[in-house]
Design a protein around this motif. Structure first.
Motif, PDB file in Angstrom:
ATOM      1  N   ASN A  67       4.689  -4.525   3.987  1.00  0.00           N
ATOM      2  CA  ASN A  67       5.320  -4.369   5.454  1.00  0.00           C
ATOM      3  C   ASN A  67       5.702  -3.085   5.942  1.00  0.00           C
ATOM      4  O   ASN A  67       6.781  -2.900   6.596  1.00  0.00           O
ATOM      5  CB  ASN A  67       6.464  -5.162   5.389  1.00  0.00           C
ATOM      6  CG  ASN A  67       6.089  -6.793   5.074  1.00  0.00           C
ATOM      7  OD1 ASN A  67       5.210  -7.384   5.832  1.00  0.00           O
ATOM      8  ND2 ASN A  67       6.889  -7.449   4.283  1.00  0.00           N
ATOM      9  N   GLY A  68       4.849  -2.144   5.730  1.00  0.00           N
ATOM     10  CA  GLY A  68       5.129  -0.814   6.226  1.00  0.00           C
ATOM     11  C   GLY A  68       5.713   0.190   5.139  1.00  0.00           C
ATOM     12  O   GLY A  68       5.722   1.319   5.649  1.00  0.00           O
ATOM     13  N   SER A  69       5.903  -0.049   4.082  1.00  0.00           N
ATOM     14  CA  SER A  69       6.652   0.888   3.044  1.00  0.00           C
ATOM     15  C   SER A  69       5.671   1.462   2.308  1.00  0.00           C
ATOM     16  O   SER A  69       5.981   2.920   2.076  1.00  0.00           O
ATOM     17  CB  SER A  69       7.386  -0.216   1.979  1.00  0.00           C
ATOM     18  OG  SER A  69       8.331  -0.910   2.565  1.00  0.00           O
ATOM     19  N   LEU A  70       4.402   1.209   2.658  1.00  0.00           N
ATOM     20  CA  LEU A  70       3.282   2.281   1.861  1.00  0.00           C
ATOM     21  C   LEU A  70       2.198   2.415   2.707  1.00  0.00           C
ATOM     22  O   LEU A  70       1.509   1.227   2.941  1.00  0.00           O
ATOM     23  CB  LEU A  70       2.906   1.600   0.519  1.00  0.00           C
ATOM     24  CG  LEU A  70       1.777   2.399  -0.424  1.00  0.00           C
ATOM     25  CD1 LEU A  70       2.042   3.746  -0.668  1.00  0.00           C
ATOM     26  CD2 LEU A  70       1.106   1.287  -1.554  1.00  0.00           C
ATOM     27  N   GLY A  71       1.734   3.507   2.881  1.00  0.00           N
ATOM     28  CA  GLY A  71       0.383   3.748   3.616  1.00  0.00           C
ATOM     29  C   GLY A  71      -0.537   4.821   2.769  1.00  0.00           C
ATOM     30  O   GLY A  71       0.000   5.767   2.394  1.00  0.00           O
ATOM     31  N   HIS A  72      -1.749   4.234   2.729  1.00  0.00           N
ATOM     32  CA  HIS A  72      -2.584   5.057   1.745  1.00  0.00           C
ATOM     33  C   HIS A  72      -4.082   4.646   1.748  1.00  0.00           C
ATOM     34  O   HIS A  72      -4.375   3.681   2.778  1.00  0.00           O
ATOM     35  CB  HIS A  72      -2.144   4.714   0.002  1.00  0.00           C
ATOM     36  CG  HIS A  72      -2.445   3.278  -0.084  1.00  0.00           C
ATOM     37  ND1 HIS A  72      -3.359   2.733  -1.078  1.00  0.00           N
ATOM     38  CD2 HIS A  72      -1.669   2.023   0.289  1.00  0.00           C
ATOM     39  CE1 HIS A  72      -3.482   1.427  -1.157  1.00  0.00           C
ATOM     40  NE2 HIS A  72      -2.451   1.055  -0.344  1.00  0.00           N
ATOM     41  N   LEU A  73      -4.699   5.241   1.354  1.00  0.00           N
ATOM     42  CA  LEU A  73      -6.289   5.227   1.487  1.00  0.00           C
ATOM     43  C   LEU A  73      -6.875   4.843   0.184  1.00  0.00           C
ATOM     44  O   LEU A  73      -6.814   5.589  -1.017  1.00  0.00           O
ATOM     45  CB  LEU A  73      -6.968   6.491   1.788  1.00  0.00           C
ATOM     46  CG  LEU A  73      -8.299   6.704   2.206  1.00  0.00           C
ATOM     47  CD1 LEU A  73      -8.550   5.473   3.392  1.00  0.00           C
ATOM     48  CD2 LEU A  73      -8.706   7.861   2.655  1.00  0.00           C
ATOM     49  N   PRO A  74      -7.036   3.499   0.051  1.00  0.00           N
ATOM     50  CA  PRO A  74      -7.455   2.851  -1.364  1.00  0.00           C
ATOM     51  C   PRO A  74      -8.963   3.730  -1.940  1.00  0.00           C
ATOM     52  O   PRO A  74      -9.841   4.163  -1.488  1.00  0.00           O
ATOM     53  CB  PRO A  74      -7.935   1.433  -0.957  1.00  0.00           C
ATOM     54  CG  PRO A  74      -7.379   1.252   0.040  1.00  0.00           C
ATOM     55  CD  PRO A  74      -7.137   2.443   0.884  1.00  0.00           C
ATOM     56  N   HIS A  75      -8.672   3.631  -3.089  1.00  0.00           N
ATOM     57  CA  HIS A  75      -9.867   4.315  -4.354  1.00  0.00           C
ATOM     58  C   HIS A  75      -9.869   5.675  -4.062  1.00  0.00           C
ATOM     59  O   HIS A  75     -10.702   6.296  -4.376  1.00  0.00           O
ATOM     60  CB  HIS A  75     -11.067   3.722  -3.771  1.00  0.00           C
ATOM     61  CG  HIS A  75     -11.187   2.364  -3.954  1.00  0.00           C
ATOM     62  ND1 HIS A  75     -10.825   1.522  -5.154  1.00  0.00           N
ATOM     63  CD2 HIS A  75     -11.370   1.026  -2.896  1.00  0.00           C
ATOM     64  CE1 HIS A  75     -10.629   0.230  -4.769  1.00  0.00           C
ATOM     65  NE2 HIS A  75     -11.052   0.177  -3.547  1.00  0.00           N
TER      66      HIS A  75
END
Length: 269
Positions: A67-75
């Protein structure tokens, strides 16, 4: 066509009633991504619980979890990755008073880890990643988690929310899952899906009016309000439909999101 940021909630929205992807949804998202739009998953789910869906859609965009706590680029590594966490003292207080408060299970999660205290019969249905997860104890909890989920006794729910708010209300927000299951989500104060969407829009230099967001539940509210076009699902809650700019004519089991986007972008079937 101006580049759009298409923000997708998963459960009850992009996924069908069996929590799977339908082929038309996959095709539509791949077409839009190939056309240069940013298609991004914005979910309450953990990374572990959404990675297969990201891969199924063949996305290349960053993903927002918890719900907004983690923003990342998978892999891959992403220099702009961000996270919000909860002070572990709050988690340990809930573990200590878990049985007394009427909390069946506590699930603490980070990007790549899940820990649990207690157990609940329905937990595995919503959180498959808890299978064989390590126990959540003062000894094992060595870092602040991104997200905390409580499966509680329904008749104790209000009292548990009050207990948390009385002690930690200036540090956290408590979200209540809709439906018959008594599930509470605890996030860092002021963190919700709109934070993640705003972060991505800023990163990709896409203005608010060029954001299209889809959702069906209370945790999608801020995101739909933030987006230039906030679209509630046909199967969404009454409150979400009232707050949205538009409602899909079809529900999540009838490829509601894909059909809406095909119409919006005038994609030939």
């Amino acid at each position: 066509m101006t580049r759009k940021l298409i923000a997708l909630d998963l459960d009850g929205t992009t996924l069908n009633a069996d929590s799977k992807l339908n082929q038309p949804t996959i095709q539509t998202m791949q077409r839009l991504q190939a056309a240069g739009h940013v298609v991004s998953i914005i979910t309450g789910r953990s990374y572990q619980g959404s990675q297969a869906i990201y891969d199924g859609l063949q996305l290349t965009s960053p993903m927002i979890n918890f719900n907004g706590s983690l923003g990342h680029l998978p892999h891959q590594e992403w220099a702009s990755e961000y996270q919000f966490t909860l002070n572990k003292a709050i988690v340990l207080a809930l573990v200590k008073y878990r049985e007394q408060l009427g909390i069946n299970e506590i699930i603490a999660e980070n990007k790549n880890s899940t820990m649990t205290a207690g157990q609940d019969l329905i937990a595995g249905k919503f959180f498959p990643e808890i299978a064989n997860s390590p126990r959540l104890t003062p000894e094992t909890l060595t870092r602040n988690p991104n997200s905390l989920v409580l499966l509680v006794q329904l008749d104790k729910r209000s009292a548990i929310i009050d207990w948390i708010n009385d002690r930690f209300g200036d540090l956290v927000d408590v979200g209540v899952w809709g439906g018959p299951n008594a599930i509470l989500e605890i996030t860092s104060k002021g963190v919700h899906k709109a934070k993640g969407v705003a972060y991505l829009a800023d990163y990709f230099k896409i203005s608010r009016e060029n954001i299209i967001a889809f959702g069906d539940e209370h945790n999608d509210l801020e995101m739909l309000q933030y987006a230039g076009l906030g679209v509630a699902m046909h199967n969404g809650t009454t409150a979400i439909k009232a707050a949205a700019d538009d409602v899909t004519p079809y529900d999540n089991d009838q490829n509601g999101v894909a059909r809406y986007l095909n119409d919006y972008f005038e994609i030939a079937e």
